[in-house]
Write a protein that holds these residues in place. Structure first.
Motif, PDB file in Angstrom:
ATOM      1  N   ASP A   7      45.406  -4.521 101.731  1.00 12.49           N
ATOM      2  CA  ASP A   7      45.476  -3.076 101.561  1.00 12.49           C
ATOM      3  C   ASP A   7      45.947  -2.725 100.150  1.00 12.49           C
ATOM      4  O   ASP A   7      46.750  -3.439  99.551  1.00 12.49           O
ATOM      5  CB  ASP A   7      46.462  -2.523 102.584  1.00 12.49           C
ATOM      6  N   TYR A   8      45.458  -1.595  99.620  1.00 15.55           N
ATOM      7  CA  TYR A   8      45.902  -1.133  98.309  1.00 15.55           C
ATOM      8  C   TYR A   8      47.402  -0.865  98.271  1.00 15.55           C
ATOM      9  O   TYR A   8      48.004  -0.792  97.201  1.00 15.55           O
ATOM     10  CB  TYR A   8      45.135   0.117  97.873  1.00 15.55           C
ATOM     11  N   ALA A   9      47.992  -0.689  99.464  1.00 13.53           N
ATOM     12  CA  ALA A   9      49.440  -0.453  99.517  1.00 13.53           C
ATOM     13  C   ALA A   9      50.209  -1.610  98.871  1.00 13.53           C
ATOM     14  O   ALA A   9      51.352  -1.456  98.465  1.00 13.53           O
ATOM     15  CB  ALA A   9      49.880  -0.282 100.966  1.00 13.53           C
ATOM     16  N   GLN A  43      49.230  -3.303  96.140  1.00 10.40           N
ATOM     17  CA  GLN A  43      48.889  -3.543  94.734  1.00 10.40           C
ATOM     18  C   GLN A  43      50.079  -3.381  93.793  1.00 10.40           C
ATOM     19  O   GLN A  43      50.817  -2.410  93.849  1.00 10.40           O
ATOM     20  CB  GLN A  43      47.794  -2.584  94.292  1.00 10.40           C
TER      21      GLN A  43
END
Ligand SMILES: Cc1cc2nc3c(=O)[nH]c(=O)nc-3n(C[C@H](O)[C@H](O)[C@H](O)COP(=O)(O)OP(=O)(O)OC[C@H]3O[C@@H](n4cnc5c(N)ncnc54)[C@H](O)[C@@H]3O)c2cc1C
Lengths: 330, 280
Positions: free
Chosen positions: A253-255, A257
């Protein structure tokens, strides 16, 4: 000169965030021995435990703003509570964490009170003789730093980056003299209607506050490829992060990054697995205390910032590392 | 119809090396771009105009070179641009916000868009301070924005951590998905409002050659702080903070490559982390 300092003690899911204690530690230093440290808690339905934790670490007065409007997060309700605390305490400085909340509250409170704002502070240079106080903060995502100071005549608003300043130490029970007060405030017209909150970080330790971060890049090759990294993070009591390469490829998930357009982390230990070390990734982690890089390309730029480098296959190295950690621990 | 003002800043390209000199950061030969977060804000403004009609005005506070960023914004699709000359202005966020608020105020935007923060100063303070001065509510770190009429908002399936907010009584609303440290929160706020853009909001477009040509004829105004209302120029002239030093990053000691077979490497690393790095 003794100062009066106000701390916004941010809590999350009913517990104080660690950065609140780091802000409290900075507040105690800025206040000086004869100064006063106030903290404000915004809650709905009591915050006795949080207040006790603040008193145990040297807060002189804890103000509790308790109102149903503070249950779901509407920035204007929080700003009103903080504004009431500013008016009641008239502090020389307000400190907040440079978190999602602190980042948006601080500028508004500063503008409303004619204060200056210094954001994302990673170190504070305060001399005991009360001379000029310098705030060190990164520029260009850590490619340079500046020392900033406030001009005289207006209050200060400061947001501190999580994980960089020492947390306030507990004080002896006999020396705890702090008190708790209710903070009355007028609930403003609320503009923000919170419709839903979806947790995507899966209850894992907050990345920005984690002591250890194990990160995966495109070299991890799939979502399943993150499993050995999760095992290593679990063995170290840390959190899992990722490069944008891994997020773009859909492995996570981009969470998660980390980098210039993701989260900025400064853990004690950062382990980069299968991450090349693009400048935008380094922006998010190069200030970590100890950096380990695992990459099969000996020329990968990540080795340029790593304290320890292992040139090799992460699928071999990471499980061996987890096993070795478990071995030395038992 | 929506009148949208986008705040943008020209910054160093994120690939650029930053060279600290006694005079400041060396700008010679540097490549400048629109701050990446502001690109998302600009793209969103253009998309909302394409959907609802209206006008997009790009506003910057910067030196003469930032004219290029405005020309790019016009080529990407902004209708007009305004540059507030930063010549006599300090780099303090309160000063810049006071001046920009005075530039925005007479434009009376329905929607103010800005990036979450600028990748050079990294503060993320100016747009929010300007919103406070203008009395606008805000939603920060947006990853999705829908502009709805009051009727459209009412027609949405009931949702809510909170009930309808008391201060909501507007013709139009923004339904905003916000990134909150990785979690996603959905909020409704009445317009006019400020929304700040997070990565993931959209995929910014590139300017096409014909649009680059057309942009040369679009209006681009330059203002100075002296031309602003007195109250704003006074506030702008009273910086609350000053830079007292510019420093290169602290040097990192050269790293060690750990030799040996994979098993030996794992064992050495764990022992180095304990003995040398005093971790674990
Ligand atoms: C405006 C802008 C903002 C950006 N923001 C960010 C950001 O916030 N964060 C970010 O991370 N990036 C960001 N990027 C992207 C960045 O430029 C890089 O593209 C990205 O970081 C690359 O991710 P990566 O290192 O995972 O992938 P790659 O560069 O593809 O590297 C993969 C690495 O894995 C190694 N590898 C492969 N297989 C193995 C194996 N089995 N064992 C060990 N090693 C292996 C390879 O040797 C290689 O070094 C941004 C880019 C731009 C233009």
């Amino acid at each position: 000169m003794p100062k009066t300092i106000l701390v916004f003690a941010e809590s999350r899911d009913g517990a104080l965030r660690r950065v609140a204690l780091e802000a409290l530690g900075a507040a105690r230093r800025l206040a000086g021995k004869d100064g006063a440290v106030h903290a404000v808690l915004a809650c709905s339905g009591g915050a006795a435990e949080e207040a006790a934790a603040l008193l145990a670490r040297g807060a002189d007065v804890v103000h509790i703003a308790d109102d149903p409007s503070l249950r779901a997060y509407a920035p204007e309700a929080c700003i009103a509570a903080l504004g009431a605390a500013m008016d009641a305490v008239r502090p020389d400085a307000l400190l907040l964490g440079h978190t999602a909340m602190g980042r948006e509250l601080a500028p508004r409170v500063a503008a409303a009170h004619g204060a200056g704002h210094i954001a994302d502070v990673t170190a504070i240079e305060a001399s005991d003789d009360g001379g000029d106080v310098g705030f060190i903060r990164p520029l260009f995502a850590g490619k340079a730093f500046e020392r900033r100071s406030f001009t005289p005549g207006a209050p200060w608003v400061i947001t501190v980056r999580p994980n960089n300043l020492p947390a306030a130490e507990p004080v002896e029970a006999a020396e705890r003299k702090g008190t708790v007060q209710a903070l009355p405030f007028t609930v403003p017209p609320l503009y923000t209607a919170v419709r839903s909150l979806v947790r995507r970080t899966g209850g894992q330790l907050d990345l920005a506050e984690a002591d250890v971060v194990v990160s995966g890049g495109r070299g991890v090759r799939s979502a399943a490829g993150f499993e050995p990294l999760q095992a290593l993070a679990a063995a170290l009591g840390g959190a899992v992060g990722a490069s944008r390469g891994a997020c773009d490829a859909g492995y996570c998930d981009y969470a998660l990054q980390i980098g210039q357009t993701g989260k900025v982390v400064t853990p004690q230990l950062y382990i980069a697995c299968g991450i090349s070390g693009a400048i935008q990734h380094l922006a998010g982690m190069s200030q970590s205390r100890v950096i380990v890089a695992i990459n099969k390309d000996p020329d990968a730029p990540i080795f340029g910032v790593a304290d320890y480098g292992i040139v090799g296959d992460l699928f071999e190295a990471v499980p061996l590392l987890t096993a070795e950690l478990q071995r030395v621990r038992s | 119809m929506l009148k949208i003002v986008v705040l943008l800043k020209q910054t160093f390209d994120t690939e650029e090396k930053i060279v600290v000199t006694p005079e400041g950061v060396d700008e010679r030969d540097a490549k400048f771009v629109i701050n990446p977060y502001d690109e998302y804000a600009l793209e969103e403004a253009i998309r909302q105009r394409e959907k609802h009609g209206g006008q997009v005005i790009a506003v910057t506070c910067g030196p003469e070179r930032s004219q290029d960023a405005l020309r790019t914004a016009l080529a990407i699709g902004a209708d007009e641009a305004v540059r507030l000359d930063s010549g006599k202005l300090s780099d303090d966020s309160a000063s810049v916000a006071a001046a920009l608020a005075a530039v925005i105020e007479p434009l009376k935007p329905d929607l103010l868009l800005a990036g979450l923060f600028a990748v050079d100063s990294g503060s993320g303070s100016v747009a929010l301070q300007a919103a406070e001065r203008l009395g606008l509510p805000h939603a920060s770190s947006a990853v999705k924005v829908d502009i709805l009429t009051a009727a459209e908002l009412m027609a949405l399936p009931a949702a809510g951590e909170t009930g309808p907010a008391t201060g909501q009584n507007a013709e139009r609303y923004a339904l905003v998905e916000r990134d909150v440290e990785g979690d996603t929160e959905t909020v409704a706020i009445p317009l006019p409002a400020l929304i700040t853009a997070q990565q993931g909001l959209n995929e910014p477009r590139y300017p096409s050659l014909p649009n680059i040509m057309k942009a040369k004829r679009k209006p681009l105004r330059t203002l100075t702080v002296q031309e602003l209302p007195e109250e704003a120029s006074l506030a702008a002239a009273a910086p609350r903070t000053v830079r007292t030093q510019l420093l290169p990053p602290p040097p990192r000691a050269a790293g060690k490559r750990i030799p040996g077979s994979p098993a030996e490497q794992a064992a050495s690393l764990v022992s180095l982390l304990q003995s040398e790095a005093k971790l674990l």
